[in-house]
Design a protein around this motif. Sequence first.
Motif, PDB file in Angstrom:
ATOM      1  N   LEU A 350       7.092   7.091  -6.780  1.00 30.87           N
ATOM      2  CA  LEU A 350       8.050   6.059  -6.382  1.00 30.87           C
ATOM      3  C   LEU A 350       9.413   6.300  -7.012  1.00 30.87           C
ATOM      4  N   LYS A 351       9.420   6.612  -8.301  1.00 30.95           N
ATOM      5  CA  LYS A 351      10.689   6.844  -8.996  1.00 30.95           C
ATOM      6  C   LYS A 351      11.407   8.073  -8.438  1.00 30.95           C
ATOM      7  N   THR A 352      10.663   9.140  -8.194  1.00 30.60           N
ATOM      8  CA  THR A 352      11.272  10.357  -7.652  1.00 30.60           C
ATOM      9  C   THR A 352      11.811  10.110  -6.242  1.00 30.60           C
ATOM     10  N   SER A 353      11.041   9.405  -5.428  1.00 28.82           N
ATOM     11  CA  SER A 353      11.452   9.102  -4.061  1.00 28.82           C
ATOM     12  C   SER A 353      12.753   8.309  -4.045  1.00 28.82           C
ATOM     13  N   LYS A 354      12.860   7.337  -4.935  1.00 27.34           N
ATOM     14  CA  LYS A 354      14.093   6.550  -5.015  1.00 27.34           C
ATOM     15  C   LYS A 354      15.261   7.391  -5.503  1.00 27.34           C
ATOM     16  N   ALA A 355      15.015   8.205  -6.517  1.00 28.09           N
ATOM     17  CA  ALA A 355      16.094   9.018  -7.085  1.00 28.09           C
ATOM     18  C   ALA A 355      16.639  10.016  -6.069  1.00 28.09           C
ATOM     19  N   LEU A 356      15.764  10.568  -5.241  1.00 31.78           N
ATOM     20  CA  LEU A 356      16.181  11.558  -4.249  1.00 31.78           C
ATOM     21  C   LEU A 356      16.558  10.926  -2.912  1.00 31.78           C
ATOM     22  N   ALA A 357      16.376   9.591  -2.802  1.00 32.10           N
ATOM     23  CA  ALA A 357      16.608   8.893  -1.530  1.00 32.10           C
ATOM     24  C   ALA A 357      15.820   9.567  -0.408  1.00 32.10           C
ATOM     25  N   LEU A 358      14.555   9.877  -0.707  1.00 25.73           N
ATOM     26  CA  LEU A 358      13.709  10.610   0.224  1.00 25.73           C
ATOM     27  C   LEU A 358      12.344   9.925   0.289  1.00 25.73           C
ATOM     28  N   ARG A 359      12.089   9.255   1.410  1.00 24.84           N
ATOM     29  CA  ARG A 359      10.786   8.622   1.623  1.00 24.84           C
ATOM     30  C   ARG A 359      10.070   9.325   2.766  1.00 24.84           C
ATOM     31  N   SER A 360       8.777   9.377   2.665  1.00 27.57           N
ATOM     32  CA  SER A 360       7.961  10.007   3.694  1.00 27.57           C
ATOM     33  C   SER A 360       6.677   9.206   3.843  1.00 27.57           C
ATOM     34  N   GLU A 361       5.926   9.517   4.897  1.00 29.64           N
ATOM     35  CA  GLU A 361       4.625   8.863   5.071  1.00 29.64           C
ATOM     36  C   GLU A 361       3.729   9.140   3.871  1.00 29.64           C
ATOM     37  N   ALA A 362       3.837  10.333   3.310  1.00 26.51           N
ATOM     38  CA  ALA A 362       3.021  10.680   2.142  1.00 26.51           C
ATOM     39  C   ALA A 362       3.419   9.850   0.927  1.00 26.51           C
ATOM     40  N   SER A 363       4.716   9.778   0.647  1.00 26.18           N
ATOM     41  CA  SER A 363       5.155   9.025  -0.539  1.00 26.18           C
ATOM     42  C   SER A 363       4.815   7.549  -0.409  1.00 26.18           C
ATOM     43  N   THR A 364       4.856   7.001   0.820  1.00 27.95           N
ATOM     44  CA  THR A 364       4.499   5.595   1.031  1.00 27.95           C
ATOM     45  C   THR A 364       3.082   5.314   0.562  1.00 27.95           C
ATOM     46  N   ARG A 365       2.203   6.280   0.730  1.00 26.76           N
ATOM     47  CA  ARG A 365       0.815   6.094   0.304  1.00 26.76           C
ATOM     48  C   ARG A 365       0.621   6.438  -1.166  1.00 26.76           C
ATOM     49  N   PHE A 366       1.176   7.557  -1.613  1.00 29.68           N
ATOM     50  CA  PHE A 366       0.958   7.971  -3.002  1.00 29.68           C
ATOM     51  C   PHE A 366       1.545   6.983  -4.000  1.00 29.68           C
ATOM     52  N   GLU A 367       2.681   6.384  -3.668  1.00 29.57           N
ATOM     53  CA  GLU A 367       3.327   5.492  -4.635  1.00 29.57           C
ATOM     54  C   GLU A 367       2.489   4.243  -4.907  1.00 29.57           C
ATOM     55  N   LYS A 368       1.519   3.947  -4.045  1.00 27.51           N
ATOM     56  CA  LYS A 368       0.643   2.787  -4.235  1.00 27.51           C
ATOM     57  C   LYS A 368      -0.614   3.147  -5.018  1.00 27.51           C
ATOM     58  N   GLN A 369      -0.736   4.365  -5.442  1.00 28.22           N
ATOM     59  CA  GLN A 369      -1.796   4.926  -6.268  1.00 28.22           C
ATOM     60  C   GLN A 369      -3.118   5.071  -5.534  1.00 28.22           C
ATOM     61  N   LEU A 370      -3.385   6.282  -5.090  1.00 28.29           N
ATOM     62  CA  LEU A 370      -4.651   6.607  -4.449  1.00 28.29           C
ATOM     63  C   LEU A 370      -5.683   7.034  -5.494  1.00 28.29           C
ATOM     64  N   HIS A 371      -6.940   6.985  -5.101  1.00 28.50           N
ATOM     65  CA  HIS A 371      -8.033   7.364  -6.005  1.00 28.50           C
ATOM     66  C   HIS A 371      -8.329   8.852  -5.834  1.00 28.50           C
ATOM     67  N   PRO A 372      -8.680   9.558  -6.921  1.00 29.61           N
ATOM     68  CA  PRO A 372      -8.963  11.004  -6.812  1.00 29.61           C
ATOM     69  C   PRO A 372     -10.095  11.361  -5.858  1.00 29.61           C
ATOM     70  N   GLU A 373     -11.050  10.459  -5.639  1.00 26.40           N
ATOM     71  CA  GLU A 373     -12.155  10.769  -4.727  1.00 26.40           C
ATOM     72  C   GLU A 373     -11.676  10.974  -3.296  1.00 26.40           C
ATOM     73  N   GLN A 374     -10.530  10.355  -2.941  1.00 27.40           N
ATOM     74  CA  GLN A 374     -10.030  10.490  -1.576  1.00 27.40           C
ATOM     75  C   GLN A 374      -9.577  11.921  -1.278  1.00 27.40           C
ATOM     76  N   ALA A 375      -9.186  12.652  -2.310  1.00 26.65           N
ATOM     77  CA  ALA A 375      -8.687  14.013  -2.092  1.00 26.65           C
ATOM     78  C   ALA A 375      -9.787  14.916  -1.548  1.00 26.65           C
ATOM     79  N   ILE A 376     -10.942  14.904  -2.174  1.00 25.27           N
ATOM     80  CA  ILE A 376     -12.014  15.807  -1.723  1.00 25.27           C
ATOM     81  C   ILE A 376     -12.592  15.331  -0.400  1.00 25.27           C
ATOM     82  N   ALA A 377     -12.571  13.999  -0.150  1.00 22.33           N
ATOM     83  CA  ALA A 377     -13.042  13.481   1.134  1.00 22.33           C
ATOM     84  C   ALA A 377     -12.142  13.982   2.266  1.00 22.33           C
ATOM     85  N   ALA A 378     -10.831  13.948   2.045  1.00 24.01           N
ATOM     86  CA  ALA A 378      -9.890  14.417   3.065  1.00 24.01           C
ATOM     87  C   ALA A 378     -10.061  15.915   3.310  1.00 24.01           C
TER      88      ALA A 378
END
Length: 816
Positions: A350-378
């Motif tokens: 979230l902080k990096t996205s704001k500093a760079l004025a760069l938002r993406s679909e990925a950052s929208t999800r990561f900034e809300k804190q995903l669980h590590p188990e989702q990585a291997i499931a994906a």
Amino acid sequence: MRVPYAWLREYCDPGLSAADLAERLDLTGTELERIEAVGVPSADGFVVGRVLAAEQHPNADRLRVCTVDVGAGEPSTIVCGAPNVAAGQTVPVALPGATMPDGTTLGKAKLRGVESAGMILAEDELGLGDEHSGIVVLDDGPAAGTPLAELAAIADEALELEITPNRPDCLAVYGIAREVHAATGAALAPDPTEADAEPSGTDTATDHASVEIADPDICLRFTARVFEDVKVGPSPLWLRQRLIAAGQRPISNVVDITNYVMLLCGQPLHAFDLDAVRGSRIVVRRARDGETMTTLDDVERTFDASMALVCDAEGPSGIAGIMGGQVSEVSAATTRVLMEAATWVGPNVLKTSKALALRSEASTRFEKQLHPEQAIAAQRLAARLMVDLCGARLVPGTIDAYPDPLAPTVVTLGLDRLAGILGVRIDDVEVERILASLGFSSARDGDALAVTVPHWRDADVRREADLVEEIARMHGLDKLPTTLPARERAVGRLTHGQRLRRRLEDALRDRGMDEIVAWSFTAPATLAKLRLGDAPTLALANPLSEDHSVLRPLLLPGLLDAARHNAAHGAAGLALFESAHVYAPAGPLEAPAGSPAGATPAAERHHLAGLLTESAPATWRSPAGAADYFAAKGYAEALLAVAGLELAVEPLRDRPYLHPGRAAVALALAPGGAEPVEVGWIGELHPLVAGEWDLDGAAAFELDADRLAELTEGALATFDDVTGFPAVRQDIAVVTTADLPAARIAEVVRDAGGELLANVAVFDVYEGEQVGEGNRSLALALEFRAPDRTLTEDEVGERRVAIEGALAQIGGRLRG
């Protein structure tokens, strides 16, 4: 989150219309913004066709006469202008009678003398995008005449849902399917991330690449899989349709797979061209100050040491959780892919996205804190798609850097506590059923449940109250009784300040003013228009926009915005007020405990402000009265009277938004002769300020309601008995210098008149040669009265002499 309804129904079909489902979801906390049609209005008349021949049109260079098998007996003749049409292709066809995306109905038509019985379709003609340079070419599998709707949902609806920040699991089609299952009881299809692809070969992923997390505080987990023999090309129609319906632009099968997996299960992925990963090595680390990289949007970006990067052996290759770099971008020439699925630390993204004025679909999800188990499931889902759609070989093994694995979260739910909070006892079996429908597992532990939180809800459900909320929203908030919390020996009542505030608001409404509710935020540019550009303000650390980046130091901006809006719509004669908080820096005080470092404490006060654009409405006999200082003063005087105070005024010249010479400080005079206390201001707007809001003129006032409450706290309400004894009325004319305020003269007369002087009122003013240059004559009406007797001439005369003496002390005299 944009959810295509046909895609959602593949995982949970509630048997409801999109509108009815949206209403049901709204009751469980998932709010609908709108429903949009996607594709064509109806799938009728859209079929799969096979081009048997494509001949040059005899009368047009750019048209081809095609013979197309549409599965209905004799082949159809269709004239097509696409440059890529060719014999042997399987194509989408619209037959006569089909309704196109723009609502027109297709019919037979003659094109340069050749009758055309239908249309071979481009993407835009299917409502699947903007591409019109060529027709859509399908895979050869479906037979001619197959309804096109069996290949893709060409007539669909998309639900635009407002997802709250604590629910990243709902930023996924399958996450919404879980909600639909829990809310409606409809069957839920198996998790699409459970099945994995079969690897092949004797090599392993670590033979092709390595991964190192150099800074574990920015990355919880980093997984990578290797794919070889990748064939990059366009995605099949069904995949392109789902991406477009969800608001994504198809690019290529590899990139589309990463977006598809993210939209389906909520975990963003990134695909590297493995041959472009320098040194075949991935290092996750913090950036070095001044380090640069060109991102996929063709912008060179500069980083600082707080930002997380994905690097190869020679430098940055992607911004962690936000966007990849051009250096390892997948292209048409890519044959080896390294698929990344990582878990980043949300606040850093979230902080990096704001500093760079760069938002993406990925950052929208990561900034809300995903669980590590989702990585291997994906990774499992992506691997199946890479093998099926790209013809890739999955190299055995997964590179999995997971320094500190997280244990499942277990929360204890007391069933008696649940009943106490909700005010009703829900059957224990129903409680367990609701939890199971949401993916929670539970075990009975006496009068409580030990509830294991599924990994996709780990960021949201951490304590007993969170479980109570889940049960309440799925049981139905409308089924819960309306109860007040039990409080021992507690009696609810309004504070003195709250009661006074309501009386003041009622007083303004009773006098014909309309209440507005404005934003608590304003813009620095708005304060500059008020000529307050240098005034100290409280800036927000995370503003919604530049127009709402500072907290308002006064209520006037909102009133002016409302006045301009109403005037622009023909309602020019206005009397508006607002009762709300204002904010200012509190000075060199320590911030409250828990405040961010460097936070500025705020002085927050409740104010009451009004704005007038006319003092009296127009009638058939007279035009509307212009708003002036005295009209605003009348409202302020009435408010102080409601509070049991008297209004006094003094000239005011240090408010740049007010007209100089037509503004005053509002002072409150408490009963008993206490010193006057400043409680606000009254005045006409400066003409330049009024012009900034397109107003011809306006008068306003603003009072500190909290200060009025402080002045009247504990004061007893008093009344004066109505006496039957007559009053003695006399008029006097007082000559003073012109710069002596009338309020000061009235105050001196009132003090000298003593208890027998019941009232003093100014009723005339004169300036001219009869009183001398620089002087002014003020006419006052005096009313003398005693509660127990009729006053004698001597008693009144004695008070009049005292008044004359007091006036002399301030340079005044009675005019003969």
